[in-house]
Design an enzyme around this catalytic site. Structure first.
Site, mmCIF file in Angstrom:
data_model
loop_
_atom_site.group_PDB
_atom_site.id
_atom_site.type_symbol
_atom_site.label_atom_id
_atom_site.label_comp_id
_atom_site.label_asym_id
_atom_site.label_seq_id
_atom_site.Cartn_x
_atom_site.Cartn_y
_atom_site.Cartn_z
ATOM 1 N N LYS A 179 -2.093 6.602 6.104
ATOM 2 C CA LYS A 179 -1.365 5.624 5.293
ATOM 3 C C LYS A 179 -1.139 4.374 6.128
ATOM 4 C CE LYS A 179 3.033 5.633 2.649
ATOM 5 N NZ LYS A 179 4.155 6.522 2.243
ATOM 6 N N SER A 195 7.465 10.826 -1.116
ATOM 7 C CA SER A 195 6.230 10.042 -1.119
ATOM 8 C C SER A 195 4.965 10.761 -0.688
ATOM 9 C CB SER A 195 6.398 8.805 -0.248
ATOM 10 O OG SER A 195 7.060 7.824 -0.995
ATOM 11 N N SER A 228 5.025 6.999 -2.702
ATOM 12 C CA SER A 228 4.349 5.814 -2.237
ATOM 13 C C SER A 228 3.006 6.090 -1.557
ATOM 14 C CB SER A 228 5.255 5.048 -1.264
ATOM 15 O OG SER A 228 5.526 5.819 -0.117
HETATM 16 N N1 GLN Z 1 9.922 7.110 -4.557
HETATM 17 C C1 GLN Z 1 10.943 7.102 -3.549
HETATM 18 C C2 GLN Z 1 11.403 5.689 -3.303
HETATM 19 O O1 GLN Z 1 10.924 4.822 -3.931
HETATM 20 C C3 GLN Z 1 10.464 7.766 -2.297
HETATM 21 C C4 GLN Z 1 9.706 6.879 -1.396
HETATM 22 C C5 GLN Z 1 9.248 7.551 -0.139
HETATM 23 O O2 GLN Z 1 9.342 8.767 0.007
HETATM 24 N N2 GLN Z 1 8.787 6.735 0.798
HETATM 25 O O3 GLN Z 1 12.238 5.441 -2.503
#
Ligand code: GLN
Length: 503
Positions: free
Chosen positions: A83, A182, A158
């Site tokens: 990532k 994420s 994400s």
């Molecule tokens: N969807 C969650 C957020 O927007 C988790 C994001 C993540 O785990 N980086 O914060």
């Protein structure tokens, strides 16, 4: 040489066996993946950058080592993608933000260093929501990433690029980061395995921080066994991360469990009520039944404070983000506007133009939650909820070996479906944030499909366990995979080939 669709469908375990017997070389595997990326990335946009030339060189060097009997690890020669919020020395690290569009990493993240030390071949950097904030990959400054199962749907986020790359056979494994789901939610949306290790298992050094008390790096793979193999490479104590935990076990390879007898699996009742879509409910209940048939004692449990988890997560993660992202000011790091009257305006305009909408929303939310007068009402309250959750999960895990829940309330939705309403998007993180708030390990595995409009979309289930139980969770997951064969069926890349939608 076998063509890419074939080699790219193999698991890492299968590739390792073929590498060992000399049936295939790392150069061939790597080339197959590069071909797969060339054929599909135009349509999917999982990769922000592909390291084709260096990957070929690294693969050739790995083959050389293997011929000389000097492999660096069991994983020598296996390709991997990361990532774009993990530093790879000398390469861009953008966090899918205009703010870091030209930022070159001065050193390797520890996790990346460990991949390199193991002889793994780096394929490239993966798309994501800007600074890992989001659940659909639609917050990327470099274009949406598409779900390989259905190109007009989101891959989740994400780590959307990571999940899409593995699902489409563009990487045998991808490293993602997980602050509130994420790794696991995109894994569920794309039909792959995702692991969020216990906090402190994998070093956060060189991972661009979102919310430091919640962030963890973990793998996305085709199977639980593959995830374990990669965990063995990236886990371990690191002096450069003060929250790295030397007491945690680094043996993850699943134990073969012929039966699940003697294991208790808890279904938290709060996770099966309102807001859960019917196909997901059915798939997870069917998985629970499968585990019961395999011998597990499946019981209902209660985590009474679960309804507070989401609010606590958004307060705490935004508070930490507002502090972590203060460094991106156009002076120390990142994008700088050309014209400004004074230093104050330089900061303001650089941040105004460099950050996207969602990142600004989090910074404002977090700054508000930490402001004097409100700190007690929001930040401290959220800390209390976090403590309650820790206590209640601890209690449930005294009697249960694992807790089974959905990963997300829905399967992959259409692009644009939830962008207008951030609250609705946040609601999708309901089941994943508790593992981050409690620091517990969590594994997301495919457990079925939903059918919609003639499309077949993956559904995932999640297993949470006690702090040092990742090996046990992966053993249960591997046993389930062996019985339920959740991966059997149409693979997305076959679908892409048939549909002729590749670039
Ligand atoms: N969807 C969650 C957020 O927007 C988790 C994001 C993540 O785990 N980086 O914060």
């Amino acid at each position: 040489m076998r063509p890419y669709p074939e080699l790219c469908q193999q698991t890492i375990t299968e590739l390792l066996a073929e590498l060992a017997s000399g049936q295939v070389t790392s150069a061939e595997i790597t080339q197959a993946y590069l071909d797969s990326i060339a054929a599909q990335n135009g349509a999917i946009n999982a990769y922000l950058e592909v390291f084709a030339a260096s990957a070929r060189k690294e693969a050739a060097a790995s083959d050389e080592r293997r011929r000389a009997g000097k492999t660096l690890s069991a994983m020598d020669g296996i390709p991997v993608a990361v990532k774009d919020n993990m530093l790879v020395e000398g390469e861009k690290c953008t966090c899918a933000s205009k703010m870091l569009a030209d930022f070159i990493a001065p050193y390797n993240a520890t996790a990346v260093e460990k991949l390199r030390d193991a002889g793994m071949v780096l394929l490239g950097k993966l798309n994501m929501d800007e600074f890992a904030m989001g659940s659909s990959n639609e917050n990327s400054a470099f274009g949406v990433c598409r779900n390989p199962w259905s190109l007009n749907r989101v891959p989740g986020g994400s780590s959307g690029g990571a999940a899409a790359a593995v699902a489409a056979g563009m990487a045998p494994v991808a490293l993602g980061s997980d602050t509130g789901g994420s790794i696991r939610q995109p894994a569920s949306f794309c039909g792959v395995v995702g692991v969020k290790p216990a906090y402190g298992t994998v070093s956060r050094y060189g991972l661009v921080a979102f919310a430091s008390s919640l962030d963890q790096i973990g793998p996305l793979t085709k199977t639980a066994e593959d995830a374990a193999l990669v965990m063995s490479v990236i886990a371990g104590h690191d002096r450069r991360d003060a929250t790295s935990d030397a007491t945690l076990s680094t043996d993850f390879v699943p134990q073969a469990l012929p039966t699940l007898e003697g294991l208790t699996i808890g279904l938290p009742r709060e996770c099966f009520g309102d807001g859960l879509s019917m196909p997901v409910y059915r798939a997870v209940q069917a998985a629970a039944e499968q585990l019961r048939l395999m011998g597990a004692n499946v019981v209902e449990v209660s985590i009474p404070s679960l309804p507070y988890a989401l609010s606590a997560y958004y307060v705490l993660s935004s508070a930490e983000a507002s502090s972590n992202l203060a460094r991106f000011d156009g002076v120390r790091y990142g994008y700088r506007v050309k014209e400004y009257a004074d230093l104050d305006e330089l900061y303001r305009k650089s941040r105004e133009e460099g950050f996207g909408l969602e990142v600004k929303r989090r910074i404002m939310l977090g700054t508000f939650a930490l402001s004097s007068g409100y700190q007690d009402q929001y930040y401290l309250k959220a800390q209390q909820a976090r403590e309650l959750l820790r206590y209640e999960f601890g209690l449930a895990l005294e009697t249960c070996d694992a807790l089974l829940t959905p990963v997300a309330p829905t399967y992959a939705y259409k692009l644009g479906e939830k962008t207008a309403d951030p609250m609705e998007m946040y609601m999708g993180d309901l089941y994943t944030v508790p593992a981050n708030l409690t620091g517990l390990p969590n594994v997301s595995i495919p457990c079925g499909h939903a059918e919609e409009g003639g499309e077949r979309l993956p559904v995932g289930m999640s297993l949470t366990g006690a702090r040092d139980s990742l090996k046990k969770l992966l053993s249960i997951a591997a046993a389930y995979e062996g019985q339920a064969k959740p991966n059997v069926g149409l693979r997305p890349y076959e679908h892409l080939r048939k549909g002729g939608e590749t670039a």
